[in-house]
Design a protein around this motif. Structure first.
Motif, PDB file in Angstrom:
ATOM      1  N   GLY A 181      39.570 -43.179 113.005  1.00 31.66           N
ATOM      2  CA  GLY A 181      38.841 -42.144 113.732  1.00 31.66           C
ATOM      3  C   GLY A 181      37.660 -42.692 114.502  1.00 31.66           C
ATOM      4  O   GLY A 181      37.460 -42.380 115.670  1.00 31.66           O
ATOM      5  N   VAL A 182      36.864 -43.556 113.848  1.00 29.20           N
ATOM      6  CA  VAL A 182      35.674 -44.099 114.515  1.00 29.20           C
ATOM      7  C   VAL A 182      36.071 -45.093 115.600  1.00 29.20           C
ATOM      8  O   VAL A 182      35.436 -45.150 116.670  1.00 29.20           O
ATOM      9  CB  VAL A 182      34.712 -44.725 113.477  1.00 29.20           C
ATOM     10  CG1 VAL A 182      35.297 -45.974 112.855  1.00 29.20           C
ATOM     11  CG2 VAL A 182      33.361 -45.024 114.091  1.00 29.20           C
ATOM     12  N   MET A 183      37.131 -45.869 115.379  1.00 27.39           N
ATOM     13  CA  MET A 183      37.608 -46.777 116.421  1.00 27.39           C
ATOM     14  C   MET A 183      38.136 -45.995 117.620  1.00 27.39           C
ATOM     15  O   MET A 183      37.923 -46.368 118.777  1.00 27.39           O
ATOM     16  CB  MET A 183      38.688 -47.704 115.854  1.00 27.39           C
ATOM     17  CG  MET A 183      38.160 -48.700 114.835  1.00 27.39           C
ATOM     18  SD  MET A 183      39.440 -49.725 114.080  1.00 27.39           S
ATOM     19  CE  MET A 183      39.740 -50.890 115.423  1.00 27.39           C
ATOM     20  N   GLY A 184      38.802 -44.883 117.334  1.00 25.35           N
ATOM     21  CA  GLY A 184      39.279 -44.027 118.415  1.00 25.35           C
ATOM     22  C   GLY A 184      38.152 -43.389 119.195  1.00 25.35           C
ATOM     23  O   GLY A 184      38.254 -43.189 120.412  1.00 25.35           O
ATOM     24  N   ALA A 185      37.057 -43.069 118.494  1.00 29.33           N
ATOM     25  CA  ALA A 185      35.897 -42.496 119.182  1.00 29.33           C
ATOM     26  C   ALA A 185      35.290 -43.511 120.150  1.00 29.33           C
ATOM     27  O   ALA A 185      34.854 -43.153 121.254  1.00 29.33           O
ATOM     28  CB  ALA A 185      34.858 -42.033 118.166  1.00 29.33           C
ATOM     29  N   CYS A 186      35.258 -44.797 119.759  1.00 23.16           N
ATOM     30  CA  CYS A 186      34.807 -45.855 120.680  1.00 23.16           C
ATOM     31  C   CYS A 186      35.761 -45.959 121.868  1.00 23.16           C
ATOM     32  O   CYS A 186      35.331 -46.052 123.024  1.00 23.16           O
ATOM     33  CB  CYS A 186      34.733 -47.199 119.956  1.00 23.16           C
ATOM     34  SG  CYS A 186      33.368 -47.372 118.791  1.00 23.16           S
ATOM     35  N   ALA A 187      37.072 -45.957 121.589  1.00 20.30           N
ATOM     36  CA  ALA A 187      38.071 -46.047 122.655  1.00 20.30           C
ATOM     37  C   ALA A 187      37.965 -44.865 123.612  1.00 20.30           C
ATOM     38  O   ALA A 187      38.206 -45.003 124.814  1.00 20.30           O
ATOM     39  CB  ALA A 187      39.473 -46.116 122.049  1.00 20.30           C
ATOM     40  N   LEU A 188      37.571 -43.713 123.085  1.00 22.55           N
ATOM     41  CA  LEU A 188      37.420 -42.511 123.917  1.00 22.55           C
ATOM     42  C   LEU A 188      36.388 -42.730 125.016  1.00 22.55           C
ATOM     43  O   LEU A 188      36.595 -42.352 126.175  1.00 22.55           O
ATOM     44  CB  LEU A 188      37.008 -41.332 123.024  1.00 22.55           C
ATOM     45  CG  LEU A 188      36.838 -39.979 123.695  1.00 22.55           C
ATOM     46  CD1 LEU A 188      38.172 -39.466 124.220  1.00 22.55           C
ATOM     47  CD2 LEU A 188      36.237 -38.986 122.689  1.00 22.55           C
ATOM     48  N   VAL A 189      35.269 -43.358 124.660  1.00 23.47           N
ATOM     49  CA  VAL A 189      34.236 -43.648 125.668  1.00 23.47           C
ATOM     50  C   VAL A 189      34.754 -44.650 126.689  1.00 23.47           C
ATOM     51  O   VAL A 189      34.587 -44.471 127.900  1.00 23.47           O
ATOM     52  CB  VAL A 189      32.952 -44.184 124.998  1.00 23.47           C
ATOM     53  CG1 VAL A 189      31.843 -44.347 126.050  1.00 23.47           C
ATOM     54  CG2 VAL A 189      32.475 -43.263 123.890  1.00 23.47           C
ATOM     55  N   LEU A 190      35.392 -45.712 126.207  1.00 25.14           N
ATOM     56  CA  LEU A 190      35.921 -46.733 127.119  1.00 25.14           C
ATOM     57  C   LEU A 190      36.959 -46.133 128.063  1.00 25.14           C
ATOM     58  O   LEU A 190      37.008 -46.480 129.245  1.00 25.14           O
ATOM     59  CB  LEU A 190      36.542 -47.878 126.315  1.00 25.14           C
ATOM     60  CG  LEU A 190      35.577 -48.651 125.418  1.00 25.14           C
ATOM     61  CD1 LEU A 190      36.345 -49.659 124.555  1.00 25.14           C
ATOM     62  CD2 LEU A 190      34.512 -49.367 126.242  1.00 25.14           C
ATOM     63  N   LYS A 191      37.777 -45.237 127.537  1.00 25.30           N
ATOM     64  CA  LYS A 191      38.800 -44.570 128.362  1.00 25.30           C
ATOM     65  C   LYS A 191      38.149 -43.798 129.504  1.00 25.30           C
ATOM     66  O   LYS A 191      38.624 -43.818 130.640  1.00 25.30           O
ATOM     67  CB  LYS A 191      39.621 -43.630 127.482  1.00 25.30           C
ATOM     68  CG  LYS A 191      40.691 -42.818 128.206  1.00 25.30           C
ATOM     69  CD  LYS A 191      41.502 -42.037 127.181  1.00 25.30           C
ATOM     70  CE  LYS A 191      42.519 -41.142 127.862  1.00 25.30           C
ATOM     71  NZ  LYS A 191      41.913 -39.960 128.490  1.00 25.30           N
ATOM     72  N   HIS A 192      37.047 -43.126 129.213  1.00 19.57           N
ATOM     73  CA  HIS A 192      36.347 -42.362 130.261  1.00 19.57           C
ATOM     74  C   HIS A 192      35.595 -43.279 131.218  1.00 19.57           C
ATOM     75  O   HIS A 192      35.528 -43.004 132.419  1.00 19.57           O
ATOM     76  CB  HIS A 192      35.387 -41.358 129.626  1.00 19.57           C
ATOM     77  CG  HIS A 192      36.056 -40.122 129.123  1.00 19.57           C
ATOM     78  ND1 HIS A 192      36.317 -39.036 129.931  1.00 19.57           N
ATOM     79  CD2 HIS A 192      36.550 -39.811 127.902  1.00 19.57           C
ATOM     80  CE1 HIS A 192      36.923 -38.093 129.230  1.00 19.57           C
ATOM     81  NE2 HIS A 192      37.076 -38.532 127.999  1.00 19.57           N
ATOM     82  N   LEU A 193      35.040 -44.366 130.705  1.00 23.04           N
ATOM     83  CA  LEU A 193      34.288 -45.278 131.571  1.00 23.04           C
ATOM     84  C   LEU A 193      35.193 -45.977 132.570  1.00 23.04           C
ATOM     85  O   LEU A 193      34.786 -46.230 133.719  1.00 23.04           O
ATOM     86  CB  LEU A 193      33.568 -46.334 130.717  1.00 23.04           C
ATOM     87  CG  LEU A 193      32.364 -45.867 129.902  1.00 23.04           C
ATOM     88  CD1 LEU A 193      31.855 -47.008 129.036  1.00 23.04           C
ATOM     89  CD2 LEU A 193      31.253 -45.361 130.815  1.00 23.04           C
TER      90      LEU A 193
END
Length: 400
Positions: free
Chosen positions: A371-383
């Protein structure tokens, strides 16, 4: 962003090669690269081979140009991870924060995030955003939690994105925890080369994160993937959603503990779970998991039956979405660890044969960090989203 993505994908790459791959003119590439160099997002790393004339300078993405933070929120504990712009997060923290009252909990979470960013190792770093994974139904376009049984009724319609952005003065992106876990598998886990995958979260609740053609499947209201409310037993136990016989009402952690307690009178005294109850006058899911490794024990039989239901649910998921891989994660992924043969047998029995044969079923290796790794990936996906992704977001927001 297409230029950054191209550099990340093909690095090291020269300006001339960049122009060829992107289809942009050399003057346009020169201007864009100059801006990226000034921002520190791209760096020059040496000279390429000459094909006549001056040797072209190679470019590489600078993953250390900024940092992102990911958070997974549960009712009494929040899990925080920090990552650079390219690699999986490595700095993880677990914090005891009571989220029963969101106004209080979010302020405490914000203070902890600020404390981390102010640490010596990060004080001179640039943070570009925070991703947060929540259990429950979200409206990611509105930035609110619509309803979360696990967090409590005070979270209903809570505008978490706006409040966090005000507290942190950073862009904040929110996502359902199962969707975030699916994204983690795509970016950092076993699905890094797979554009079509499903993550099954077996825990307090049961849900799925679905990635189709490299996009999280949201649904009309952003609530896709609620497989825990798939009806599998007519007139079965009452579920939190108000219906009966849902997968979650039989296989979710509270349901398993409730069933074990109700059947205590028929469990033999020499059974490991019965001994745990006699010692503590209580049964926890940890007791069930610990004793489930003993073949033919009560817990072994309980989780074996759970694996039958899980297999049938996965068969439906495979029929619906035709993923390349199904990952099983969450606290009860131990079921797949013990009974993968039963799960696959039920998938083979209930899924369309040609689809089932082409689908892998694996246990997530990300464990409690998904979950926390996905939350980091979520930001990178938007950036680093592409222009087509941006257009789709605008269209979806307009629809909402």
């Amino acid at each position: 962003m297409s230029v950054i993505n191209t550099i990340k994908k093909h690095e090291p790459i020269s300006r001339q090669q960049l122009a060829k791959v992107t289809g942009l003119t050399p003057p346009a590439i020169t201007g864009i690269v100059r801006e990226l160099l000034d921002m520190g997002i791209v760096k020059e790393v040496g000279l390429d081979k000459s094909r006549g004339g001056r040797r072209p300078v190679k470019l590489r993405f600078n993953s250390d140009a900024g940092y992102v933070m990911g958070v997974e929120v549960t009712r009494f504990e929040s899990f925080i991870g920090t990552a650079d712009l390219k690699n999986p997060p490595t700095d993880f923290r677990k914090l005891k924060i009571d989220m029963t009252e969101p106004e209080i909990g979010i302020k405490q979470l914000s203070a902890e995030i600020k404390n981390i960013m102010d640490e010596e190792r990060y004080i001179k770093k640039t943070f570009l955003g925070v991703g947060v994974a929540f259990p429950g139904l979200l409206n990611i376009y509105e930035g609110s939690v619509k309803r979360s049984i696990n967090l409590g009724s005070s979270w209903n319609h809570f505008p978490v994105k706006a409040i966090l952005e005000r507290e942190l003065e950073l862009p904040v992106f929110i996502e359902n925890n199962s969707n975030a876990s699916a994204l983690a598998e795509r970016w950092f886990g076993g699905g890094s080369d797979c554009k079509d995958l499903v993550y099954i979260n077996l825990g307090e609740g049961i849900s799925a994160g679905i990635v189709i053609n490299d996009r999280i499947l949201q649904g009309a209201q952003g609530h896709a993937g609620e497989i825990g409310h798939m009806s599998i037993q007519e007139d079965g136990p009452l579920c939190n959603c108000g219906n009966r016989g849902c997968l979650e009402s039989i296989c979710g952690i509270p349901a398993l503990v409730r069933q074990a307690k109700s059947e205590l009178p028929v469990i033999p005294d020499d059974d490991a779970l019965k001994k745990a109850w006699m010692a503590n006058n209580e049964i926890s899911i940890e007791d069930i998991i610990k004793s489930a490794c003993i073949k033919d024990s009560y817990s072994w039989e309980l989780l074996r039956q759970m694996s039958v239901y899980v297999g049938k649910a996965i068969a439906n998921v495979i029929n619906f979405y035709n993923p390349k891989i199904v990952f099983i994660g969450g606290k009860m992924a131990v079921v797949a660890d013990y009974f993968m043969d039963i799960i696959k047998q039920n998938v083979d029995t209930h899924a369309f044969p040609e689809i089932a044969l082409s689908t892998d079923i694996e246990i997530s290796t990300l464990k409690d960090k998904s979950g926390v790794m996905g939350a980091c990936a979520l930001v990178l996906k938007h950036l680093f989203k592409s222009n087509s992704d941006m257009l789709e977001d605008v269209q979806q927001a307009s629809y909402e």
